[in-house]
Design an enzyme around this catalytic site. Sequence first.
Site, short mmCIF file in Angstrom:
data_model
loop_
_atom_site.label_atom_id
_atom_site.label_comp_id
_atom_site.label_asym_id
_atom_site.label_seq_id
_atom_site.Cartn_x
_atom_site.Cartn_y
_atom_site.Cartn_z
N ASN A 69 0.87 -1.18 0.00
CA ASN A 69 0.00 0.00 0.00
C ASN A 69 0.90 1.23 0.00
O ASN A 69 1.51 1.55 1.02
CB ASN A 69 -0.90 -0.04 1.25
CG ASN A 69 -1.75 1.22 1.38
OD1 ASN A 69 -1.78 2.05 0.46
ND2 ASN A 69 -2.44 1.36 2.50
N LYS A 113 0.05 4.22 -0.22
CA LYS A 113 -0.62 5.39 0.39
C LYS A 113 -0.42 6.61 -0.52
O LYS A 113 -0.36 6.44 -1.73
CB LYS A 113 -0.11 5.59 1.82
CG LYS A 113 -0.22 4.30 2.65
CD LYS A 113 -0.05 4.49 4.11
CE LYS A 113 -0.20 3.13 4.81
NZ LYS A 113 -0.13 3.23 6.27
N HIS A 115 -9.54 1.06 4.93
CA HIS A 115 -8.28 1.29 5.64
C HIS A 115 -8.53 2.24 6.81
O HIS A 115 -9.34 3.16 6.71
CB HIS A 115 -7.24 1.88 4.68
CG HIS A 115 -5.86 1.83 5.26
ND1 HIS A 115 -5.42 2.75 6.18
CD2 HIS A 115 -4.82 0.97 5.06
CE1 HIS A 115 -4.18 2.44 6.53
NE2 HIS A 115 -3.79 1.36 5.87
N GLU A 167 -6.91 4.63 7.88
CA GLU A 167 -6.69 6.05 7.57
C GLU A 167 -7.92 6.64 6.88
O GLU A 167 -8.26 7.80 7.10
CB GLU A 167 -5.42 6.20 6.71
CG GLU A 167 -4.17 5.95 7.56
CD GLU A 167 -2.99 5.38 6.80
OE1 GLU A 167 -2.96 5.44 5.55
OE2 GLU A 167 -2.08 4.86 7.47
N GLU A 182 -5.23 -4.90 10.46
CA GLU A 182 -4.22 -3.87 10.69
C GLU A 182 -4.52 -3.12 11.99
O GLU A 182 -5.34 -2.19 11.99
CB GLU A 182 -4.23 -2.86 9.53
CG GLU A 182 -3.92 -3.46 8.18
CD GLU A 182 -3.32 -2.44 7.22
OE1 GLU A 182 -2.28 -2.73 6.64
OE2 GLU A 182 -3.88 -1.34 7.08
N GLY A 213 2.61 2.35 10.80
CA GLY A 213 3.56 3.44 10.64
C GLY A 213 4.27 3.83 11.93
O GLY A 213 4.91 4.86 12.01
N SER A 226 3.54 -2.08 10.28
CA SER A 226 5.00 -2.14 10.50
C SER A 226 5.60 -3.50 10.17
O SER A 226 6.56 -3.92 10.80
CB SER A 226 5.35 -1.73 11.94
OG SER A 226 4.92 -0.40 12.18
P1 13P Z 1 3.09 0.38 7.67
O1 13P Z 1 3.61 -0.88 7.07
O2 13P Z 1 3.82 1.61 7.19
O3 13P Z 1 2.96 0.32 9.16
O4 13P Z 1 1.59 0.56 7.10
C1 13P Z 1 0.72 -0.49 7.18
C2 13P Z 1 -0.51 -0.14 6.43
O5 13P Z 1 -1.27 0.71 6.82
C3 13P Z 1 -0.74 -0.85 5.16
O6 13P Z 1 -2.03 -0.61 4.69
#
Ligand code: 13P
Length: 256
Positions: A10, A12, A100, A102, A172, A178, A218
């Site tokens: 992803n 983002k 997601h 976010e 997740e 992150g 992560s």
């Molecule tokens: P990270 O791997 O940067 O923690 O992000 C995970 C994520 O949100 C994937 O959709």
Amino acid sequence: MARKPLMAGNWKMNNTIGEAVVLAQNISNQYEDRWANECDVVVCPPFVDLKPAKTVFEFDRVEIGVGAQNVHWAESGAYTGEISVGMLKEIGCGWCIIGHSERRGYFGETNEDVNKKAKALIDGQIKPIICVGESLAVRDEGTTLDFVCAQVRAAFAGIDGSLAQSCVVAYEPIWAIGTGRTATPEQAQEVCAAIRVTLSEMYGAEVAEAMRVLYGGSMNPGNVEELIAQPDIDGGLIGGAALKAESFIQLIKACL
Ligand code: 13P
């Protein structure tokens, strides 16, 4: 692992078209065709990068799929700023992340929205990657399994078992995204197993056993092995470590 693992990156809101093409080329250059039998690989760039990334993979004839990070459920119409399933299909986009954290957190996406998006994607034969996961507050309260399984039930409401099979669920935990703070393999396994039990209650054991449940948060080359060694973790949804070809390739190799 009876299920074929899936490694999905992803990206983002990262990478201009030029940067996306370079990253896609770097991934493609290091990718080996024989891996396709053992692991599905997908990258999910921003909308504007989808076609350029797809073109790189097609040109190089590598079996790396592309997925979007969001979609609208309507076919077309007055939805300023939105993208439809049909538009994604025309690009050759085979996957789409929905729900997601976010998008839920910053853009108000609800369980109902996720359900409508899942149905629209299934209708259009694009595979939904449905994200679920709890906040730190929910984890501290001790209600993680209830919370996450309710998200799963809501996402799949009204979706028939034969169609649910095309979906992937990505667990997740928000506190692990992150942050560099990964869920322990035991924590991730506990929730992924509970997700599969929920799918089994909805669709029966056969369907639930065939569906892939990913872990995200992560995930990196240092922790991938122990995470995907868990019986109910069938791959990863990767943020930061998917933005560098070298680390993304290492994550794929861990699934072979
Ligand atoms: P990270 O791997 O940067 O923690 O992000 C995970 C994520 O949100 C994937 O959709």
